[in-house]
Motif scaffolding. Structure first.
Motif, PDB file in Angstrom:
ATOM      1  N   SER A  60     -86.180  93.875  53.665  1.00 39.41           N
ATOM      2  CA  SER A  60     -85.398  95.115  53.721  1.00 39.41           C
ATOM      3  C   SER A  60     -86.279  96.329  53.973  1.00 39.41           C
ATOM      4  N   ALA A  61     -87.599  96.167  53.811  1.00 45.18           N
ATOM      5  CA  ALA A  61     -88.527  97.276  54.037  1.00 45.18           C
ATOM      6  C   ALA A  61     -88.893  97.415  55.513  1.00 45.18           C
ATOM      7  N   TYR A  62     -88.423  96.488  56.342  1.00 42.40           N
ATOM      8  CA  TYR A  62     -88.776  96.550  57.761  1.00 42.40           C
ATOM      9  C   TYR A  62     -88.097  97.746  58.418  1.00 42.40           C
ATOM     10  N   ASP A  63     -88.897  98.565  59.056  1.00 39.74           N
ATOM     11  CA  ASP A  63     -88.422  99.774  59.734  1.00 39.74           C
ATOM     12  C   ASP A  63     -88.904  99.698  61.180  1.00 39.74           C
ATOM     13  N   ARG A  64     -87.977  99.575  62.110  1.00 40.46           N
ATOM     14  CA  ARG A  64     -88.345  99.366  63.509  1.00 40.46           C
ATOM     15  C   ARG A  64     -89.199 100.520  64.044  1.00 40.46           C
ATOM     16  N   THR A  65     -88.919 101.736  63.587  1.00 42.39           N
ATOM     17  CA  THR A  65     -89.704 102.881  64.055  1.00 42.39           C
ATOM     18  C   THR A  65     -91.123 102.826  63.512  1.00 42.39           C
ATOM     19  N   LYS A  66     -91.258 102.612  62.211  1.00 43.01           N
ATOM     20  CA  LYS A  66     -92.594 102.554  61.593  1.00 43.01           C
ATOM     21  C   LYS A  66     -93.447 101.471  62.219  1.00 43.01           C
ATOM     22  N   TYR A  67     -92.841 100.306  62.425  1.00 42.19           N
ATOM     23  CA  TYR A  67     -93.609  99.168  62.911  1.00 42.19           C
ATOM     24  C   TYR A  67     -93.548  99.008  64.428  1.00 42.19           C
ATOM     25  N   SER A  68     -93.285 100.117  65.121  1.00 43.38           N
ATOM     26  CA  SER A  68     -93.292 100.094  66.577  1.00 43.38           C
ATOM     27  C   SER A  68     -94.710 100.209  67.132  1.00 43.38           C
ATOM     28  N   SER A  69     -95.673 100.384  66.248  1.00 43.37           N
ATOM     29  CA  SER A  69     -97.082 100.376  66.644  1.00 43.37           C
ATOM     30  C   SER A  69     -97.890  99.747  65.514  1.00 43.37           C
ATOM     31  N   LEU A  70     -99.126  99.354  65.823  1.00 40.78           N
ATOM     32  CA  LEU A  70     -99.977  98.742  64.805  1.00 40.78           C
ATOM     33  C   LEU A  70    -100.325  99.726  63.699  1.00 40.78           C
ATOM     34  N   ALA A  71    -100.187 101.015  63.971  1.00 39.23           N
ATOM     35  CA  ALA A  71    -100.493 102.031  62.964  1.00 39.23           C
ATOM     36  C   ALA A  71     -99.626 101.870  61.719  1.00 39.23           C
TER      37      ALA A  71
END
Length: 263
Positions: A60-71
Motif C-alpha cells: 500500500s506504500a507504493y506510489d507511482r510518482t515517487k518510484y518513477s525514478s531510482l531516486a
C-alpha cells in the motif's frame, strides 16, 4: 520515520559496531541474500529489507510518482539508515540496487563508508561513446513484452538472466521470484530500471567502492563494469569466475570471499 521498518520489511541480525545493508535487484527480495549475509553476522549488524513492491514490503506504500525514478528507492534506503542510525555502514547492492546505493550515498553524508556493487550498470542503453549492452529498440521491445505478458516474460527472461543452464533450479527460483512481483509494479520498476541513466552520479561517489563483475553477464557486461569502475574515483573491480547476473545465488562463496578482501 514511523512505519519505515514495516514498510520495507526490515530485518536486523548479527552483531558488531558497523552495519552492512543488503539491497536486492529487480524482481527479487531480501531472500536472495540468504547465502551471503549470514557470513557477515559475526562482525557486522546485517540489515536486510525489501524495496516497496517486493517481498514482504507494504504494497500500500507504493506510489507511482515517487518510484518513477531510482531516486525514490534511494530515499527509502536513506530513511532506513536514519531510522537505524547507521554510520559508516557498508552498502551492498545487486544489479539496479547498485545505482540506488550510489544515489543513497550521495544523499546521506557519513551514513555509508563503503559500497559493494554487484553487477552494476549506470545505463543499459548504448549511447555515443558508451556501451550499455542494449539498443533503445531492444530495451523498448523487452519492456513491451513484459507489459503485454508478465508471466511469459518472466519464464523466458529469468533463466537467461540467471545464466548457469547446467543448474536449472537457479533459473526456476528467479522465475518464481519474478512471477511473485505484482505485474503492475513489475512493469513500472522494469521501465525505471532499464531506462535509467546514472552516469553523471558516479564521479560524485566519495567512499571506497568495490565492483564485483561476473565473467559472463548478459545484463551487465564487463565493458559496463569497467565503466562504473573507471568513473568512481575510489573504486576497484574484481572479476568473478561466476557467470550470469546473480552470483549472490549462483556463487555465494565467491561473492563472500571477494567482499571479505574489501570490508
Amino acid at each position: 520515520m514511523a512505519g519505515v521498518i514495516e514498510r520495507n520489511n526490515v530485518h536486523v541480525r548479527g552483531s558488531g559496531d558497523r552495519a552492512m545493508i543488503f539491497a536486492h535487484g529487480f524482481g527479487c527480495d531480501q531472500n536472495m541474500w540468504r547465502s551471503v549475509a549470514p557470513a557477515f553476522e559475526k562482525d557486522f549488524r546485517t540489515v536486510l529489507f525489501d524495496h516497496v513492491g517486493a517481498g514482504g514490503s507494504d504494497l500500500s506504500a507504493y506510489d507511482r510518482t515517487k518510484y518513477s525514478s531510482l531516486a525514490g528507492y534511494a530515499e527509502d534506503v536513506v530513511e532506513i539508515g536514519r531510522e537505524l542510525e547507521l554510520k559508516d555502514a557498508v552498502f551492498v547492492g545487486h544489479s539496479v540496487s547498485s545505482m540506488i546505493g550510489v544515489l543513497a550515498e550521495r544523499k546521506s553524508e557519513g551514513m555509508f563508508g563503503k559500497l559493494v556493487l554487484i553487477g552494476p550498470s549506470a545505463r543499459y542503453i548504448d549511447d555515443d561513446g558508451y556501451v550499455g549492452g542494449f539498443s533503445a529498440k531492444q530495451i523498448e521491445e523487452l519492456l513491451q513484452f513484459l507489459e503485454s505478458n508478465h508471466m511469459g516474460w518472466s519464464t523466458q527472461m529469468a533463466p537467461a538472466i540467471m545464466g548457469n543452464p547446467d543448474r536449472p533450479e537457479l533459473g526456476e527460483e528467479l522465475t518464481n521470484s519474478f512471477c511473485r512481483t505484482g505485474p503492475e509494479i513489475a512493469k513500472a520498476f522494469a521501465r525505471v530500471t532499464f531506462t535509467s541513466d546514472d552516469r553523471k552520479d558516479l564521479p560524485g561517489v566519495g567512499v571506497p567502492t568495490l565492483v564485483l563483475q561476473c565473467s559472463e553477464d548478459i545484463i551487465a557486461s564487463q565493458e559496463v563494469g569497467d565503466y562504473v569502475n573507471r568513473n568512481i574515483t575510489k573504486s576497484r573491480m574484481i572479476v568473478l569466475k561466476a557467470t550470469g547476473h546473480c552470483p549472490n545465488l549462483s556463487a555465494p562463496d565467491e561473492v563472500v570471499e571477494a567482499m571479505r578482501t574489501f570490508v
